[in-house]
Enzyme design. Structure first.
Site, mmCIF file in Angstrom:
data_model
loop_
_atom_site.group_PDB
_atom_site.id
_atom_site.type_symbol
_atom_site.label_atom_id
_atom_site.label_comp_id
_atom_site.label_asym_id
_atom_site.label_seq_id
_atom_site.Cartn_x
_atom_site.Cartn_y
_atom_site.Cartn_z
ATOM 1 N N ALA A 241 0.875 -1.168 0.000
ATOM 2 C CA ALA A 241 0.000 0.000 0.000
ATOM 3 C C ALA A 241 0.911 1.216 0.000
ATOM 4 O O ALA A 241 1.080 1.906 1.004
ATOM 5 C CB ALA A 241 -0.922 0.009 1.211
ATOM 6 N N VAL A 242 1.549 1.445 -1.147
ATOM 7 C CA VAL A 242 2.455 2.588 -1.289
ATOM 8 C C VAL A 242 1.672 3.884 -1.342
ATOM 9 O O VAL A 242 2.133 4.926 -0.880
ATOM 10 C CB VAL A 242 3.336 2.409 -2.549
ATOM 11 C CG1 VAL A 242 4.230 3.628 -2.765
ATOM 12 C CG2 VAL A 242 4.185 1.149 -2.413
ATOM 13 N N LEU B 288 0.235 5.295 -4.256
ATOM 14 C CA LEU B 288 0.455 6.064 -5.487
ATOM 15 C C LEU B 288 1.354 7.274 -5.252
ATOM 16 O O LEU B 288 1.058 8.390 -5.699
ATOM 17 C CB LEU B 288 -0.889 6.500 -6.108
ATOM 18 C CG LEU B 288 -1.728 5.401 -6.747
ATOM 19 C CD1 LEU B 288 -3.060 5.960 -7.236
ATOM 20 C CD2 LEU B 288 -0.983 4.730 -7.893
ATOM 21 N N CYS C 80 -5.842 0.575 -9.257
ATOM 22 C CA CYS C 80 -5.180 0.537 -7.952
ATOM 23 C C CYS C 80 -6.247 0.401 -6.864
ATOM 24 O O CYS C 80 -7.170 1.217 -6.800
ATOM 25 C CB CYS C 80 -4.360 1.808 -7.739
ATOM 26 S SG CYS C 80 -3.610 1.917 -6.093
ATOM 27 N N GLY D 140 1.714 -11.290 -6.883
ATOM 28 C CA GLY D 140 2.570 -12.463 -6.796
ATOM 29 C C GLY D 140 1.886 -13.710 -7.324
ATOM 30 O O GLY D 140 0.769 -13.668 -7.843
#
Length: 294
Positions: A67-68, A70, A122, A208
């Protein structure tokens, strides 16, 4: 042998770097370009965006949670960075915004791009990504506006969490050059010591090898319904995964989380695909959608 055609783009092979993976700096992109067909830069918005605080990534036995948020340097600053791209592979710039006008405004900064990818999927940022991509009418409007502004191919990255057939058809009718399926799936992890969620945002996107069957089903369904190219994204870690996705209908396959296993993943996948094509005495393009034939 490995060359594929996607819209007006000719790729030296069907391997594409997924957005958000080593795509923040031209130096990384330049190094990766030797063995890739195309590279997707990290998603960029019009204004600088800090993203979420750490922790933003969790490693799990069969994939990654992130959970960067954006995070982005903003269009103007990122365009200056990408001016230094000198690689062999096609450069695709990923854009995120909340409305058609913003998408058009961002795209105008990136003259060096060979194509654009629209981040409509996203799963962990309110008002962007999946929020936009869940509205087929809005997706169509975004594509139409961008097609009037640029001659570069436009690829819409859609989610398994949306009504993906409806969204993809709306994009196709609006003139999109291809769809990318899928983005990460919604997920979370809890630390049993602190008894709290690990990610600062509580939930994030799961990627993944574990998401591959989900992505495979979406690619299969889209191939049955669309007349435009499909780029698979989700769980490909081996050359056999790439072949499976192409048999299901993908013209190319994005590689993301597999980079956490090997920085030389493009090279190893490319060489293995060459060996497969030689053994089968085919051009790789010939297997696209072959599993659908009765």
């Amino acid at each position: 042998m490995l060359e594929v055609q996607i819209s007006s783009l000719t790729l030296q092979n069907p391997l594409i770097l997924a957005s958000g993976i080593l795509g923040s700096y031209s130096s990384s992109l330049n190094r990766l370009s030797e063995h890739a067909g195309a590279l997707v830069a990290k998603s960029v918005g019009i204004e600088e965006r800090e993203g979420y605080r750490n922790p933003v990534v969790v490693n799990t036995p069969h994939g990654l949670l992130n959970a960067v948020g954006l995070s982005s340097p903003g269009a103007e600053k990122f365009a200056l960075e990408l001016e230094n791209y000198r690689g062999d592979a096609k450069l695709i710039v990923s854009l995120f915004a909340s409305n058609p006008d913003e998408f058009v405004e961002i795209a105008r900064y990136f003259d060096m791009a060979d194509a654009f990818e629209l981040n409509l999927s996203c799963p962990h940022v309110k008002g962007l990504g999946l929020t936009v991509g869940n509205d087929p009418e809005l997706v169509g409007d975004i594509v139409r506006r961008l097609k009037k502004e640029t001659s570069r191919p436009i690829f819409a990255k859609i989610s398994a969490f949306s009504s993906y057939i409806e969204v993809a058809k709306s994009a196709e009718e609006a003139g999109v050059d291809g769809v990318v399926a899928i983005n990460t799936l919604k997920g979370m992890a809890i630390d049993i010591g602190s008894k709290k969620p690990i990610l600062s945002n509580v939930s994030g996107g799961y990627s993944g090898e574990a998401v591959k069957p989900v992505a495979m089903k979406v690619v299969w369904d889209l191939y049955e319904e669309l007349d435009i190219p499909i780029i698979a994204s989700g769980g490909a870690t081996s050359w056999k995964d790439v072949v499976e996705f192409m048999l299901a209908g993908a013209s190319a396959v994005q590689i993301g989380s597999a980079f956490f296993y090997s920085y030389r993943i493009f090279y190893s996948l490319k060489e293995s695909l060459k060996a497969y094509a030689r053994k089968e005495k085919i051009r790789l393009e010939e297997i696209i959608g072959l599993a659908h034939k009765k």
